[in-house]
Design an enzyme around this catalytic site. Sequence first.
Site, PDB file in Angstrom:
ATOM      1  N   GLY A 229      -8.177  -4.154   1.495  1.00 50.29           N
ATOM      2  CA  GLY A 229      -8.737  -3.163   0.588  1.00 50.29           C
ATOM      3  C   GLY A 229     -10.172  -2.817   0.903  1.00 50.29           C
ATOM      4  N   ASP A 230     -11.036  -3.831   0.990  1.00 52.49           N
ATOM      5  CA  ASP A 230     -12.453  -3.591   1.287  1.00 52.49           C
ATOM      6  C   ASP A 230     -12.926  -4.451   2.455  1.00 52.49           C
ATOM      7  OD1 ASP A 230     -12.201  -5.979  -0.087  1.00 52.49           O
ATOM      8  OD2 ASP A 230     -14.112  -5.784  -1.127  1.00 52.49           O
TER       9      ASP A 230
END
Length: 309
Positions: A229-230
């Site tokens: 995701g990040d």
Amino acid sequence: MNQLNSKSFYNVAPIALDNRLGALDLFDQAAPLVPIGAWSCDLATERLDWTDGVFDIFGLTSDDALDRETTIGLYCEESREILERKRSQAIENRDGFTLDARIVRPDGIERWIRITAATGGSNGRTEKLFGMKQDITDDHMRWELLRAQAECDPLTGVANRTRFQRFLDQPCNGPVLDDIGTLILFDIDDFKQINDRWGHAAGDACLVNLADHLRKAFVNAHLVSRIGGDEFAVLLPSSVSRTETKVELQSLIASLLRPIQWNGCLVTLKVSVGIAFASKDGRYNPQTLFTTADEALYCAKNRKIFPSD
């Protein structure tokens, strides 16, 4: 007498004599429709025989002298190594093989070809290799385009987890690993809080911003990939020293600390970094390298400081 008693083998289906002329005529009529040709190699003399189609694929003419050593030199290194290995195995096992290989013709044009090979011989001994060679350059380009699209993260434009997984799945002695020097993992701190406070569009802007910085900071990277995701991963070549890597990281972190403009507001971005250096001889496990970098990233996030080790 010897010829009558010898046991010949060919690892392809035989063609009935009464159909052979018709089949050859049909091949001659169809061959011009596609860039394809037939070839053979006498293993005792290494003599090559090509049809016109193979000459065309290699950018040669039938007047050119065929020499296997010169011809094999037209193959790119990786394709040449695979070809020689498959060829040796086929001769030993009296078996065939297929291979997609990259060549560079004498005129400098690069082509991709598909080699289909079979073996023939007598008394259990392989005496001949023969088969077909087809130019598949256009098909290869279309396939690479589709693969690039499938392995691209649509939000940030860098590679996605699928592409990074191809690196992790490499065997420990794979040729790809020889030129990998460093794996760096990046993770945005408190990313959920950014989404909760500013909205997911602001979070997306932060991800795009980080990806852009990574591309610009590591222009020589083998791979820049969004793997979560990040979380992002960067694979650097072995030619980039550890000192150079740390200098580039220090400069990158400084630029990332500058707030991002979002709808008239300033969004502060903080990033943690984990580094793992590959062994210089290329003998390492990609999964172990990833685990080492991930552990360093975990330590960095807990300490909230840039790692110095």
